[in-house]
Write a protein that holds these residues in place. Structure first.
Motif, PDB file in Angstrom:
ATOM      1  N   TYR A  33      11.354   4.883   6.295  1.00 43.40           N
ATOM      2  CA  TYR A  33      11.432   6.217   6.703  1.00 43.40           C
ATOM      3  C   TYR A  33      10.612   6.344   8.074  1.00 43.40           C
ATOM      4  N   ASP A  34      11.266   6.866   9.073  1.00 48.68           N
ATOM      5  CA  ASP A  34      10.784   7.319  10.412  1.00 48.68           C
ATOM      6  C   ASP A  34       9.898   8.501  10.583  1.00 48.68           C
ATOM      7  N   GLY A  35       9.905   9.375   9.610  1.00 48.92           N
ATOM      8  CA  GLY A  35       9.313  10.707   9.797  1.00 48.92           C
ATOM      9  C   GLY A  35       7.819  10.255   9.727  1.00 48.92           C
ATOM     10  N   HIS A  36       7.088  11.650  10.002  1.00 50.90           N
ATOM     11  CA  HIS A  36       5.638  11.682  10.019  1.00 50.90           C
ATOM     12  C   HIS A  36       4.956  11.939   8.568  1.00 50.90           C
ATOM     13  N   LEU A  37       4.091  11.093   8.047  1.00 50.63           N
ATOM     14  CA  LEU A  37       3.532  11.126   6.783  1.00 50.63           C
ATOM     15  C   LEU A  37       2.152  11.191   7.059  1.00 50.63           C
ATOM     16  N   SER A  38       1.522  11.739   5.967  1.00 56.53           N
ATOM     17  CA  SER A  38      -0.030  11.746   5.953  1.00 56.53           C
ATOM     18  C   SER A  38      -0.423  10.276   5.590  1.00 56.53           C
ATOM     19  N   ILE A  39      -1.767  10.032   5.641  1.00 54.26           N
ATOM     20  CA  ILE A  39      -2.318   8.858   5.460  1.00 54.26           C
ATOM     21  C   ILE A  39      -2.187   8.737   3.718  1.00 54.26           C
ATOM     22  N   VAL A  40      -2.347   9.775   3.262  1.00 52.48           N
ATOM     23  CA  VAL A  40      -2.454   9.601   1.721  1.00 52.48           C
ATOM     24  C   VAL A  40      -1.186   9.356   1.082  1.00 52.48           C
ATOM     25  N   ALA A  41      -0.106  10.033   1.856  1.00 56.50           N
ATOM     26  CA  ALA A  41       1.263   9.617   1.274  1.00 56.50           C
ATOM     27  C   ALA A  41       1.481   8.196   1.730  1.00 56.50           C
ATOM     28  N   LEU A  42       1.297   7.651   2.844  1.00 51.17           N
ATOM     29  CA  LEU A  42       1.701   6.362   3.234  1.00 51.17           C
ATOM     30  C   LEU A  42       0.771   5.323   2.278  1.00 51.17           C
ATOM     31  N   VAL A  43      -0.397   5.738   1.921  1.00 46.91           N
ATOM     32  CA  VAL A  43      -1.311   4.730   1.168  1.00 46.91           C
ATOM     33  C   VAL A  43      -0.655   4.599  -0.313  1.00 46.91           C
ATOM     34  N   SER A  44      -0.042   6.024  -0.743  1.00 44.43           N
ATOM     35  CA  SER A  44       0.596   5.877  -2.184  1.00 44.43           C
ATOM     36  C   SER A  44       1.953   5.075  -2.209  1.00 44.43           C
ATOM     37  N   LEU A  45       2.838   5.470  -0.860  1.00 46.60           N
ATOM     38  CA  LEU A  45       3.926   4.609  -0.878  1.00 46.60           C
ATOM     39  C   LEU A  45       3.678   2.965  -1.028  1.00 46.60           C
ATOM     40  N   HIS A  46       2.740   2.587  -0.267  1.00 50.72           N
ATOM     41  CA  HIS A  46       2.551   1.237  -0.025  1.00 50.72           C
ATOM     42  C   HIS A  46       1.972   0.800  -1.402  1.00 50.72           C
ATOM     43  N   ALA A  47       1.393   1.658  -2.172  1.00 51.50           N
ATOM     44  CA  ALA A  47       0.821   1.210  -3.527  1.00 51.50           C
ATOM     45  C   ALA A  47       1.961   1.026  -4.521  1.00 51.50           C
ATOM     46  N   MET A  48       2.955   2.105  -4.383  1.00 57.08           N
ATOM     47  CA  MET A  48       4.214   2.073  -5.164  1.00 57.08           C
ATOM     48  C   MET A  48       4.965   0.702  -5.019  1.00 57.08           C
ATOM     49  N   THR A  49       4.720  -0.053  -3.868  1.00 55.35           N
ATOM     50  CA  THR A  49       5.500  -1.435  -3.501  1.00 55.35           C
ATOM     51  C   THR A  49       4.713  -2.505  -4.410  1.00 55.35           C
ATOM     52  N   ILE A  50       3.397  -1.778  -5.094  1.00 53.50           N
ATOM     53  CA  ILE A  50       2.733  -3.069  -5.756  1.00 53.50           C
ATOM     54  C   ILE A  50       3.025  -2.626  -7.095  1.00 53.50           C
ATOM     55  N   VAL A  51       2.719  -1.327  -7.524  1.00 56.54           N
ATOM     56  CA  VAL A  51       2.754  -0.912  -8.920  1.00 56.54           C
ATOM     57  C   VAL A  51       4.211  -1.094  -9.547  1.00 56.54           C
ATOM     58  N   GLY A  52       5.183  -0.935  -8.649  1.00 52.32           N
ATOM     59  CA  GLY A  52       6.704  -1.009  -9.106  1.00 52.32           C
ATOM     60  C   GLY A  52       7.133  -2.355  -9.762  1.00 52.32           C
ATOM     61  N   PRO A  53       6.840  -3.531  -8.799  1.00 56.97           N
ATOM     62  CA  PRO A  53       7.183  -4.931  -9.304  1.00 56.97           C
ATOM     63  C   PRO A  53       6.019  -5.352 -10.486  1.00 56.97           C
ATOM     64  N   THR A  54       5.042  -4.417 -10.531  1.00 55.38           N
ATOM     65  CA  THR A  54       4.209  -4.886 -11.757  1.00 55.38           C
ATOM     66  C   THR A  54       4.725  -4.208 -13.036  1.00 55.38           C
ATOM     67  N   LEU A  55       5.225  -3.084 -13.153  1.00 53.77           N
ATOM     68  CA  LEU A  55       6.039  -2.483 -13.970  1.00 53.77           C
ATOM     69  C   LEU A  55       7.356  -3.252 -14.399  1.00 53.77           C
ATOM     70  N   LEU A  56       8.226  -3.687 -13.364  1.00 51.05           N
ATOM     71  CA  LEU A  56       9.103  -4.679 -13.651  1.00 51.05           C
ATOM     72  C   LEU A  56       8.945  -5.793 -14.420  1.00 51.05           C
ATOM     73  N   LYS A  57       7.824  -6.470 -14.017  1.00 48.03           N
ATOM     74  CA  LYS A  57       7.421  -7.821 -14.713  1.00 48.03           C
ATOM     75  C   LYS A  57       6.957  -7.323 -16.375  1.00 48.03           C
ATOM     76  N   ILE A  58       6.133  -6.070 -16.267  1.00 43.34           N
ATOM     77  CA  ILE A  58       5.712  -6.023 -17.785  1.00 43.34           C
ATOM     78  C   ILE A  58       7.117  -5.327 -18.709  1.00 43.34           C
TER      79      ILE A  58
END
Length: 82
Positions: free
Chosen positions: A36-61
């Protein structure tokens, strides 16, 4: 709560939901954090990056839950033989 997890059919349905949520989180995180090329707040960016970690964890579980449920469904019940 233990009664819910003692039924392998319930665990199989729950694993499908966990797999779906994990996949959705991973794809949304990848899209929002990297594509996504739009402007996002730092909180949104951190949340999206965290989702790239939590998502695969849930896939494994979810995958391990599915394997365990399928293994338990393939075994004959011990009480049914008596």
């Amino acid at each position: 709560m233990f009664h819910f997890f003692s039924n392998p059919q319930n665990v199989l349905h729950l694993s499908s939901r966990v797999l779906g949520v994990g996949l959705a989180m991973l794809l949304a995180g990848i899209y929002g954090a990297y594509l996504y090329d739009g402007h996002l707040s730092i909180v949104a960016l951190v949340s999206l990056h965290a989702m790239t970690i939590v998502g695969p964890t849930l896939l494994k579980i979810g995958y391990v839950m599915r394997l365990l449920a399928q293994h338990r469904l393939s075994k004959p019940l011990a009480g049914a033989l008596a």
